[in-house]
Design a protein around this motif. Sequence first.
Motif, PDB file in Angstrom:
ATOM      1  N   MET A 193       0.671  -0.943   0.001  1.00  0.00           N
ATOM      2  CA  MET A 193       0.144  -0.046   0.082  1.00  0.00           C
ATOM      3  C   MET A 193       0.864   1.177   0.096  1.00  0.00           C
ATOM      4  N   GLY A 194       0.528   2.290  -0.645  1.00  0.00           N
ATOM      5  CA  GLY A 194       1.485   3.610  -0.890  1.00  0.00           C
ATOM      6  C   GLY A 194       1.028   4.471   0.124  1.00  0.00           C
ATOM      7  N   LEU A 195       1.558   5.572   0.087  1.00  0.00           N
ATOM      8  CA  LEU A 195       1.534   6.519   0.877  1.00  0.00           C
ATOM      9  C   LEU A 195       0.061   7.194   0.831  1.00  0.00           C
ATOM     10  N   ILE A 196      -0.679   7.566   1.890  1.00  0.00           N
ATOM     11  CA  ILE A 196      -1.719   8.412   1.868  1.00  0.00           C
ATOM     12  C   ILE A 196      -1.807   9.687   2.710  1.00  0.00           C
ATOM     13  N   TYR A 197      -1.159  10.803   2.097  1.00  0.00           N
ATOM     14  CA  TYR A 197      -1.081  11.890   3.002  1.00  0.00           C
ATOM     15  C   TYR A 197      -2.191  13.009   2.606  1.00  0.00           C
ATOM     16  N   GLY A 198      -2.462  13.716   3.617  1.00  0.00           N
ATOM     17  CA  GLY A 198      -3.678  14.659   3.357  1.00  0.00           C
ATOM     18  C   GLY A 198      -3.737  15.765   4.614  1.00  0.00           C
ATOM     19  N   TYR A 199      -4.773  16.679   4.055  1.00  0.00           N
ATOM     20  CA  TYR A 199      -4.837  17.741   4.913  1.00  0.00           C
ATOM     21  C   TYR A 199      -6.326  17.714   5.592  1.00  0.00           C
ATOM     22  N   ASP A 200      -6.509  17.665   6.879  1.00  0.00           N
ATOM     23  CA  ASP A 200      -7.759  17.565   7.551  1.00  0.00           C
ATOM     24  C   ASP A 200      -8.131  18.838   8.286  1.00  0.00           C
ATOM     25  N   ILE A 201      -9.167  19.568   7.751  1.00  0.00           N
ATOM     26  CA  ILE A 201      -9.618  20.643   8.438  1.00  0.00           C
ATOM     27  C   ILE A 201     -10.752  20.388   9.317  1.00  0.00           C
ATOM     28  N   TYR A 202     -10.821  21.158  10.253  1.00  0.00           N
ATOM     29  CA  TYR A 202     -11.784  20.773  11.541  1.00  0.00           C
ATOM     30  C   TYR A 202     -12.654  22.179  11.631  1.00  0.00           C
ATOM     31  N   LEU A 203     -14.181  22.100  11.542  1.00  0.00           N
ATOM     32  CA  LEU A 203     -15.012  23.104  11.531  1.00  0.00           C
ATOM     33  C   LEU A 203     -16.072  23.088  12.182  1.00  0.00           C
ATOM     34  N   ARG A 204     -16.894  23.813  12.330  1.00  0.00           N
ATOM     35  CA  ARG A 204     -18.423  23.784  13.030  1.00  0.00           C
ATOM     36  C   ARG A 204     -19.239  23.185  11.978  1.00  0.00           C
ATOM     37  N   PRO A 205     -20.425  22.271  12.203  1.00  0.00           N
ATOM     38  CA  PRO A 205     -20.951  21.866  11.168  1.00  0.00           C
ATOM     39  C   PRO A 205     -21.454  22.893  10.292  1.00  0.00           C
ATOM     40  N   GLN A 206     -21.958  24.067  10.922  1.00  0.00           N
ATOM     41  CA  GLN A 206     -22.708  25.120  10.070  1.00  0.00           C
ATOM     42  C   GLN A 206     -21.733  25.536   9.043  1.00  0.00           C
ATOM     43  N   ASN A 207     -20.387  25.515   9.249  1.00  0.00           N
ATOM     44  CA  ASN A 207     -19.553  25.933   8.379  1.00  0.00           C
ATOM     45  C   ASN A 207     -19.254  25.005   7.163  1.00  0.00           C
ATOM     46  N   VAL A 208     -19.734  23.886   7.036  1.00  0.00           N
ATOM     47  CA  VAL A 208     -19.251  22.841   6.067  1.00  0.00           C
ATOM     48  C   VAL A 208     -19.623  23.337   4.581  1.00  0.00           C
ATOM     49  N   ALA A 209     -20.836  24.116   4.351  1.00  0.00           N
ATOM     50  CA  ALA A 209     -21.336  24.550   3.063  1.00  0.00           C
ATOM     51  C   ALA A 209     -20.346  25.653   2.680  1.00  0.00           C
ATOM     52  N   ARG A 210     -19.862  26.413   3.524  1.00  0.00           N
ATOM     53  CA  ARG A 210     -18.936  27.521   3.157  1.00  0.00           C
ATOM     54  C   ARG A 210     -17.793  26.821   2.675  1.00  0.00           C
ATOM     55  N   ALA A 211     -17.047  25.967   3.533  1.00  0.00           N
ATOM     56  CA  ALA A 211     -16.077  25.160   3.020  1.00  0.00           C
ATOM     57  C   ALA A 211     -15.980  24.330   1.896  1.00  0.00           C
ATOM     58  N   LEU A 212     -17.260  23.934   1.434  1.00  0.00           N
ATOM     59  CA  LEU A 212     -17.198  23.266   0.250  1.00  0.00           C
ATOM     60  C   LEU A 212     -17.157  24.161  -1.154  1.00  0.00           C
ATOM     61  N   ALA A 213     -17.956  25.519  -0.705  1.00  0.00           N
ATOM     62  CA  ALA A 213     -17.934  26.564  -1.861  1.00  0.00           C
ATOM     63  C   ALA A 213     -16.650  27.195  -1.986  1.00  0.00           C
ATOM     64  N   ASN A 214     -15.927  27.131  -0.833  1.00  0.00           N
ATOM     65  CA  ASN A 214     -14.489  27.675  -1.114  1.00  0.00           C
ATOM     66  C   ASN A 214     -13.662  26.619  -1.650  1.00  0.00           C
ATOM     67  N   LEU A 215     -13.774  25.309  -1.354  1.00  0.00           N
ATOM     68  CA  LEU A 215     -13.018  24.429  -1.891  1.00  0.00           C
ATOM     69  C   LEU A 215     -13.305  24.134  -3.512  1.00  0.00           C
ATOM     70  N   ALA A 216     -14.568  24.359  -3.830  1.00  0.00           N
ATOM     71  CA  ALA A 216     -14.945  24.498  -5.259  1.00  0.00           C
ATOM     72  C   ALA A 216     -14.107  25.753  -5.981  1.00  0.00           C
ATOM     73  N   GLU A 217     -13.639  26.752  -5.264  1.00  0.00           N
ATOM     74  CA  GLU A 217     -13.135  27.802  -6.116  1.00  0.00           C
ATOM     75  C   GLU A 217     -11.852  27.395  -6.516  1.00  0.00           C
ATOM     76  N   LEU A 218     -11.129  26.341  -5.833  1.00  0.00           N
ATOM     77  CA  LEU A 218      -9.851  25.982  -6.178  1.00  0.00           C
ATOM     78  C   LEU A 218      -9.822  24.874  -7.468  1.00  0.00           C
ATOM     79  N   ALA A 219     -11.110  24.640  -7.956  1.00  0.00           N
ATOM     80  CA  ALA A 219     -11.235  23.615  -9.135  1.00  0.00           C
ATOM     81  C   ALA A 219     -10.872  24.531 -10.308  1.00  0.00           C
ATOM     82  N   PRO A 220     -10.390  23.620 -11.387  1.00  0.00           N
ATOM     83  CA  PRO A 220     -10.166  24.239 -12.560  1.00  0.00           C
ATOM     84  C   PRO A 220     -11.122  24.860 -13.281  1.00  0.00           C
ATOM     85  N   PRO A 221     -11.002  26.067 -13.933  1.00  0.00           N
ATOM     86  CA  PRO A 221     -12.243  26.677 -14.412  1.00  0.00           C
ATOM     87  C   PRO A 221     -13.179  26.023 -15.475  1.00  0.00           C
ATOM     88  N   THR A 222     -12.432  25.158 -16.218  1.00  0.00           N
ATOM     89  CA  THR A 222     -13.107  24.033 -17.041  1.00  0.00           C
ATOM     90  C   THR A 222     -13.100  22.839 -16.836  1.00  0.00           C
TER      91      THR A 222
END
Length: 197
Positions: free
Chosen positions: A1-30
């Motif tokens: 099995m290979g390496l599985i490195y990542g970043y874990d962000i902890y936040l209040r549940p009511q902030n999940v929608a904002r986090a996902l919207a901000n994550l979407a801003e990192l997506a490629p434009p197309t």
Amino acid sequence: MGLIYGYDIYLRPQNVARALANLAELAPPTRAVPPLGVTLPGGDRLVLPFTSHFKSEPVDCSLSGTIELDTSLMFDVDDALREYAQTGGPEPEADGRIQIGYVYATIRFESFLHPGYASVECWAATSRMSRLFARSTNIRKAFTDLTAVSGGVCCLFDTGDGGPEQVCWLNGETIKEMVPGPRFPDQRALVATWSAP
């Protein structure tokens, strides 16, 4: 099995929608896939430029504890990303960013560390990407910035093997502390620094 490195962000549940919207801003434009409709617990609805289990059918997680996303994210080029591109990775875009994917994201509406907090866990798909996650200052900055703008309390760099984790961002400031380590002998000591949810 290979390496599985990542970043874990902890936040209040009511902030999940904002986090996902901000994550979407990192997506490629197309993107080559249809947008993904997601219904969160509490009824918030989002349209994201990702897939879930490599499908684009709407996902209702209002009765579920997790959602899994397959993402491709854009990061500003630094030395580690430039080297990654030169050794078989994707070429930088005209805007100076480079697309990295798949980055898998698991959103837990009750995190493993504290049930009153949610987590957004973004992890690399391959060992090569995992090593890139460990070396790139701009990838680290993207995830700590995402934590800050999403109202998160903590961002951990996680090696996924049960070994020590590095705290990258905590309660409004960028830090470098290990768990376990002198300041945080265990995860409970780290969680004790978070405000009550």
